[in-house]
Design a protein around this motif. Structure first.
Motif, PDB file in Angstrom:
ATOM      1  N   TYR A  67      -2.941  36.334  -3.915  1.00 44.55           N
ATOM      2  CA  TYR A  67      -4.175  35.569  -4.079  1.00 44.55           C
ATOM      3  C   TYR A  67      -4.870  35.957  -5.393  1.00 44.55           C
ATOM      4  O   TYR A  67      -5.299  35.087  -6.156  1.00 44.55           O
ATOM      5  CB  TYR A  67      -5.098  35.781  -2.882  1.00 44.55           C
ATOM      6  N   TYR A  83       4.052  23.109   7.482  1.00 47.37           N
ATOM      7  CA  TYR A  83       3.016  22.875   6.483  1.00 47.37           C
ATOM      8  C   TYR A  83       1.881  22.038   7.060  1.00 47.37           C
ATOM      9  O   TYR A  83       0.704  22.360   6.889  1.00 47.37           O
ATOM     10  CB  TYR A  83       3.635  22.195   5.258  1.00 47.37           C
ATOM     11  N   GLY A 111      -0.746  24.748   9.264  1.00 47.73           N
ATOM     12  CA  GLY A 111      -1.680  24.969   8.180  1.00 47.73           C
ATOM     13  C   GLY A 111      -0.953  25.529   6.976  1.00 47.73           C
ATOM     14  O   GLY A 111       0.242  25.831   7.039  1.00 47.73           O
ATOM     15  N   HIS A 112      -1.669  25.644   5.872  1.00 52.52           N
ATOM     16  CA  HIS A 112      -1.063  26.137   4.640  1.00 52.52           C
ATOM     17  C   HIS A 112      -2.142  26.759   3.753  1.00 52.52           C
ATOM     18  O   HIS A 112      -3.323  26.450   3.909  1.00 52.52           O
ATOM     19  CB  HIS A 112      -0.342  25.002   3.897  1.00 52.52           C
ATOM     20  N   ALA A 143      -4.682  27.276   0.922  1.00 51.67           N
ATOM     21  CA  ALA A 143      -5.430  26.341   0.089  1.00 51.67           C
ATOM     22  C   ALA A 143      -4.839  26.346  -1.318  1.00 51.67           C
ATOM     23  O   ALA A 143      -4.566  27.412  -1.878  1.00 51.67           O
ATOM     24  CB  ALA A 143      -6.902  26.729   0.059  1.00 51.67           C
ATOM     25  N   ARG A 167      -2.803  34.523   6.554  1.00 53.03           N
ATOM     26  CA  ARG A 167      -3.915  34.228   7.473  1.00 53.03           C
ATOM     27  C   ARG A 167      -4.526  35.513   8.032  1.00 53.03           C
ATOM     28  O   ARG A 167      -5.743  35.612   8.161  1.00 53.03           O
ATOM     29  CB  ARG A 167      -3.459  33.313   8.614  1.00 53.03           C
ATOM     30  N   PRO A 222      -7.839  32.072   1.994  1.00 55.26           N
ATOM     31  CA  PRO A 222      -8.152  30.662   2.235  1.00 55.26           C
ATOM     32  C   PRO A 222      -6.931  29.839   2.645  1.00 55.26           C
ATOM     33  O   PRO A 222      -5.886  29.928   2.025  1.00 55.26           O
ATOM     34  CB  PRO A 222      -8.689  30.164   0.884  1.00 55.26           C
ATOM     35  N   TRP A 223      -7.124  29.067   3.704  1.00 53.95           N
ATOM     36  CA  TRP A 223      -6.069  28.165   4.169  1.00 53.95           C
ATOM     37  C   TRP A 223      -6.723  26.939   4.781  1.00 53.95           C
ATOM     38  O   TRP A 223      -7.910  26.919   5.058  1.00 53.95           O
ATOM     39  CB  TRP A 223      -5.127  28.865   5.136  1.00 53.95           C
ATOM     40  N   GLU A 224      -5.912  25.928   4.943  1.00 48.21           N
ATOM     41  CA  GLU A 224      -6.417  24.675   5.489  1.00 48.21           C
ATOM     42  C   GLU A 224      -5.340  24.004   6.339  1.00 48.21           C
ATOM     43  O   GLU A 224      -4.173  24.388   6.280  1.00 48.21           O
ATOM     44  CB  GLU A 224      -6.851  23.738   4.357  1.00 48.21           C
ATOM     45  N   GLN A 225      -5.786  23.070   7.112  1.00 49.27           N
ATOM     46  CA  GLN A 225      -4.857  22.307   7.938  1.00 49.27           C
ATOM     47  C   GLN A 225      -5.169  20.844   7.702  1.00 49.27           C
ATOM     48  O   GLN A 225      -6.316  20.417   7.815  1.00 49.27           O
ATOM     49  CB  GLN A 225      -5.043  22.671   9.403  1.00 49.27           C
ATOM     50  N   THR A 226      -4.119  20.078   7.319  1.00 49.77           N
ATOM     51  CA  THR A 226      -4.347  18.666   7.035  1.00 49.77           C
ATOM     52  C   THR A 226      -3.660  17.795   8.053  1.00 49.77           C
ATOM     53  O   THR A 226      -2.798  18.206   8.746  1.00 49.77           O
ATOM     54  CB  THR A 226      -3.815  18.299   5.640  1.00 49.77           C
TER      55      THR A 226
END
Length: 128
Positions: free
Chosen positions: A10, A30, A34-35, A37, A119, A124-128
């Motif tokens: 990071y 993915y 999540g993945h 950011a 995680r 930072p991570w996000e789920q789309t």
């Protein structure tokens, strides 16, 4: 190829905005797990056969253009290490692997996200 702990990766990405961050897990992982950011998705292997993606090299060359560092991440750091060695074999000069990956190693109960990984470290991570 250099292995970086998630927090090191990071920090590297923050200090090297030219670097390309590639999540090389399957499309399902993915999208649904999540993945990180800012990571782009280029699968190293994918269902249904789990063969090496024949387009992995070409897509990574397009994403990395000329001599940009590539940082790879997968679930645990194993597939991304394989993908990194492959990229080095095909002329990529600067490749990094995120040790422990996105979900990290399994604990004594065979659960992930409890020992190490992206995680687990609160990155930072996000789920789309």
């Amino acid at each position: 190829m250099k292995n970086l702990e998630p927090k090191e990766a990071y920090a590297y990405l923050q200090s090297h905005p030219e670097a390309v961050f590639v999540d090389c897990r399957s499309e399902i992982e993915y999208l649904f797990v999540g993945h990180p950011a800012g990571a782009i998705h280029i699968a190293w292997q994918d269902s249904p056969d789990w063969d090496v993606n024949p387009d992995f090299l070409g897509h990574t060359r397009i994403a990395a253009s000329v001599n940009r560092p590539v940082v790879l991440i997968c679930r645990s750091g194993r597939r991304s290490a394989d993908a990194g060695r492959y990229l080095e074999k095909h002329g990529f000069p600067e490749v990094y692997n995120v040790a422990h990956g996105f979900e990290g190693d399994m604990d004594a109960h065979r659960h992930r996200n409890t020992v190490n990984g992206w995680r687990f470290d609160g990155l930072p991570w996000e789920q789309t």
